[in-house]
Scaffold this active site. Structure first.
Site, PDB file in Angstrom:
ATOM      1  N   LYS A  90       4.357  -0.153   3.867  1.00 48.10           N
ATOM      2  CA  LYS A  90       4.620   1.223   3.769  1.00 48.10           C
ATOM      3  C   LYS A  90       3.415   2.009   2.908  1.00 48.10           C
ATOM      4  O   LYS A  90       3.481   1.584   1.785  1.00 48.10           O
ATOM      5  CB  LYS A  90       5.933   1.360   3.116  1.00 48.10           C
ATOM      6  CG  LYS A  90       7.055   2.106   4.123  1.00 48.10           C
ATOM      7  CD  LYS A  90       8.265   2.215   3.656  1.00 48.10           C
ATOM      8  CE  LYS A  90       8.244   2.894   2.238  1.00 48.10           C
ATOM      9  NZ  LYS A  90       9.526   3.262   1.615  1.00 48.10           N
ATOM     10  N   MET A 130       1.102  11.579  -4.082  1.00 46.80           N
ATOM     11  CA  MET A 130       1.227  11.742  -2.744  1.00 46.80           C
ATOM     12  C   MET A 130       0.694  13.362  -2.263  1.00 46.80           C
ATOM     13  O   MET A 130       1.204  13.725  -1.245  1.00 46.80           O
ATOM     14  CB  MET A 130       2.554  11.460  -1.990  1.00 46.80           C
ATOM     15  CG  MET A 130       3.007  10.170  -2.120  1.00 46.80           C
ATOM     16  SD  MET A 130       4.926   9.959  -1.625  1.00 46.80           S
ATOM     17  CE  MET A 130       5.678  10.786  -3.141  1.00 46.80           C
ATOM     18  N   ASP A 159       4.902  -3.709  -0.516  1.00 43.90           N
ATOM     19  CA  ASP A 159       4.151  -2.648  -0.023  1.00 43.90           C
ATOM     20  C   ASP A 159       2.692  -2.780   0.013  1.00 43.90           C
ATOM     21  O   ASP A 159       2.554  -3.855  -0.840  1.00 43.90           O
ATOM     22  CB  ASP A 159       4.744  -1.147  -0.577  1.00 43.90           C
ATOM     23  CG  ASP A 159       6.255  -0.775  -0.411  1.00 43.90           C
ATOM     24  OD1 ASP A 159       6.728  -1.416   0.605  1.00 43.90           O
ATOM     25  OD2 ASP A 159       6.557   0.243  -1.180  1.00 43.90           O
TER      26      ASP A 159
HETATM   27  N1  SAH Z   1       6.337   4.551  -7.537  1.00 40.03           N
HETATM   28  C1  SAH Z   1       5.099   4.919  -7.656  1.00 40.03           C
HETATM   29  C2  SAH Z   1       4.724   6.025  -6.818  1.00 40.03           C
HETATM   30  C3  SAH Z   1       4.887   6.123  -5.231  1.00 40.03           C
HETATM   31  S1  SAH Z   1       4.340   7.330  -4.498  1.00 40.03           S
HETATM   32  C4  SAH Z   1       4.473   5.142  -9.056  1.00 40.03           C
HETATM   33  O1  SAH Z   1       5.336   4.932  -9.977  1.00 40.03           O
HETATM   34  O2  SAH Z   1       3.418   5.055  -9.359  1.00 40.03           O
HETATM   35  C5  SAH Z   1       2.813   6.830  -4.110  1.00 40.03           C
HETATM   36  C6  SAH Z   1       1.928   7.743  -4.732  1.00 40.03           C
HETATM   37  O3  SAH Z   1       1.479   7.320  -5.916  1.00 40.03           O
HETATM   38  C7  SAH Z   1       0.469   7.674  -4.185  1.00 40.03           C
HETATM   39  O4  SAH Z   1       0.180   8.641  -3.160  1.00 40.03           O
HETATM   40  C8  SAH Z   1      -0.528   8.265  -5.401  1.00 40.03           C
HETATM   41  O5  SAH Z   1      -0.152   9.540  -5.450  1.00 40.03           O
HETATM   42  C9  SAH Z   1       0.195   7.602  -6.590  1.00 40.03           C
HETATM   43  N2  SAH Z   1      -0.305   6.344  -6.808  1.00 40.03           N
HETATM   44  C10 SAH Z   1       0.388   5.065  -7.103  1.00 40.03           C
HETATM   45  N3  SAH Z   1      -0.617   4.077  -7.550  1.00 40.03           N
HETATM   46  C11 SAH Z   1      -1.790   4.756  -7.654  1.00 40.03           C
HETATM   47  C12 SAH Z   1      -3.052   4.454  -8.027  1.00 40.03           C
HETATM   48  N4  SAH Z   1      -3.400   3.061  -8.727  1.00 40.03           N
HETATM   49  N5  SAH Z   1      -4.141   5.365  -8.222  1.00 40.03           N
HETATM   50  C13 SAH Z   1      -3.925   6.514  -7.890  1.00 40.03           C
HETATM   51  N6  SAH Z   1      -2.739   7.021  -7.106  1.00 40.03           N
HETATM   52  C14 SAH Z   1      -1.660   6.233  -7.405  1.00 40.03           C
END
Ligand code: SAH
Length: 248
Positions: free
Chosen positions: A57, A172, A35
């Site tokens: 995605k 998100m 992704d």
């Molecule tokens: N599986 C991921 C989350 C997926 S949903 C995890 O464990 O982090 C995607 C969301 O994750 C984004 O919309 C945001 O809210 C958050 N996100 C992931 N990486 C990020 C980053 N480096 N900085 C800010 N938000 C992040």
């Protein structure tokens, strides 16, 4: 002989936070489905000898639909390939990793996982916000902000969230922030509750915006806050002092 699929969590986007086990799995892969969320630094180290499939995605912009991604993984594994499915943060926290595991199991394909550091905890941590703290919060709830609380039947219990005294971490949630903040206040959370939004956490262009439940939606609009961002709601945010404790 059937291949296998390893679900690898990349962490929040800094290469140093990708586990050595994840890095090894990526280097040994013949096919990598990735992704955009892992970020450029990690996408740059994907092995050029492997088949690299950009699933694109991110925040609703799907290059490939979820069922197409799953079908591709199954196809390549059945062809005997060693497949890595690379996702941002941890694959099992709002990463649809659980669904992918189910599909692979149903197809009789061996699945392995390499946990990743989730943005839900690490991104606030990097700017000095602990999601729990003995003085401020003894519980933390991680929610998806993907659904608009004012529309239709919610999978989230807004009444309970509004009444909780713990930290709420929203992933998100940028688009629906006005509705989320309003739903929490309507259900009992004080409008004075501090809120921090961390955009592109742990990346060189990270930005932090702070406010309260009462004013954060307006501030976010004025500052043009964009995804990906982690939103932290609760008294732990009072520990934020502008320093960044982690440098990518
Ligand atoms: N599986 C991921 C989350 C997926 S949903 C995890 O464990 O982090 C995607 C969301 O994750 C984004 O919309 C945001 O809210 C958050 N996100 C992931 N990486 C990020 C980053 N480096 N900085 C800010 N938000 C992040």
């Amino acid at each position: 002989m059937s291949g296998k699929v390893t679900l690898v969590g990349s962490g929040p986007g800094s290469i140093g936070l990708l586990a050595p086990r994840g890095r090894e799995a990526i280097e040994a892969a013949e096919v990598v489905l990735y992704d955009q969320l892992p970020g450029e630094e990690i996408i740059a180290v994907l092995p050029q000898h492997a088949e690299l499939i950009d699933c694109g995605k991110y925040g609703g912009d799907h290059t490939l639909e979820q069922d197409e991604i799953e079908a591709l993984m199954i196809d390549r594994a059945r062809a005997g390939k060693n497949v890595v499915r690379l996702k941002g943060g941890d694959s099992f926290l709002f990463g649809r990793g659980g669904e992918e595991m189910e599909s692979l199991r149903a197809a009789g394909i061996e699945v392995a996982v390499v946990p990743g550091i989730t943005s839900a905890i690490a991104v606030p941590e990097a700017v000095g916000i602990p999601v729990t703290h003995r003085r401020f919060a003894s519980q933390v709830t991680v929610i998806t902000g993907h659904e608009d609380p004012t529309k239709g039947e919610s999978a989230l219990d807004w009444r309970l969230l509004g009444q909780s005294r713990g930290t709420i971490v929203v992933l998100m949630g940028v688009k629906n922030l006005p509705q989320i903040a309003a739903a929490l206040v309507e259900n009992g959370r004080s409008p004075k509750t501090p809120v921090a939004i961390i955009e592109r956490g742990m990346r060189p262009d990270q930005r932090v915006t702070v406010g309260t439940l009462g004013d954060i939606a307006g501030i976010a609009r004025a500052q043009s806050v964009r995804p990906p961002a982690v939103i932290v709601i609760g008294d732990v945010v009072s520990l934020y002092d502008g320093t960044t404790l982690f440098r990518p």
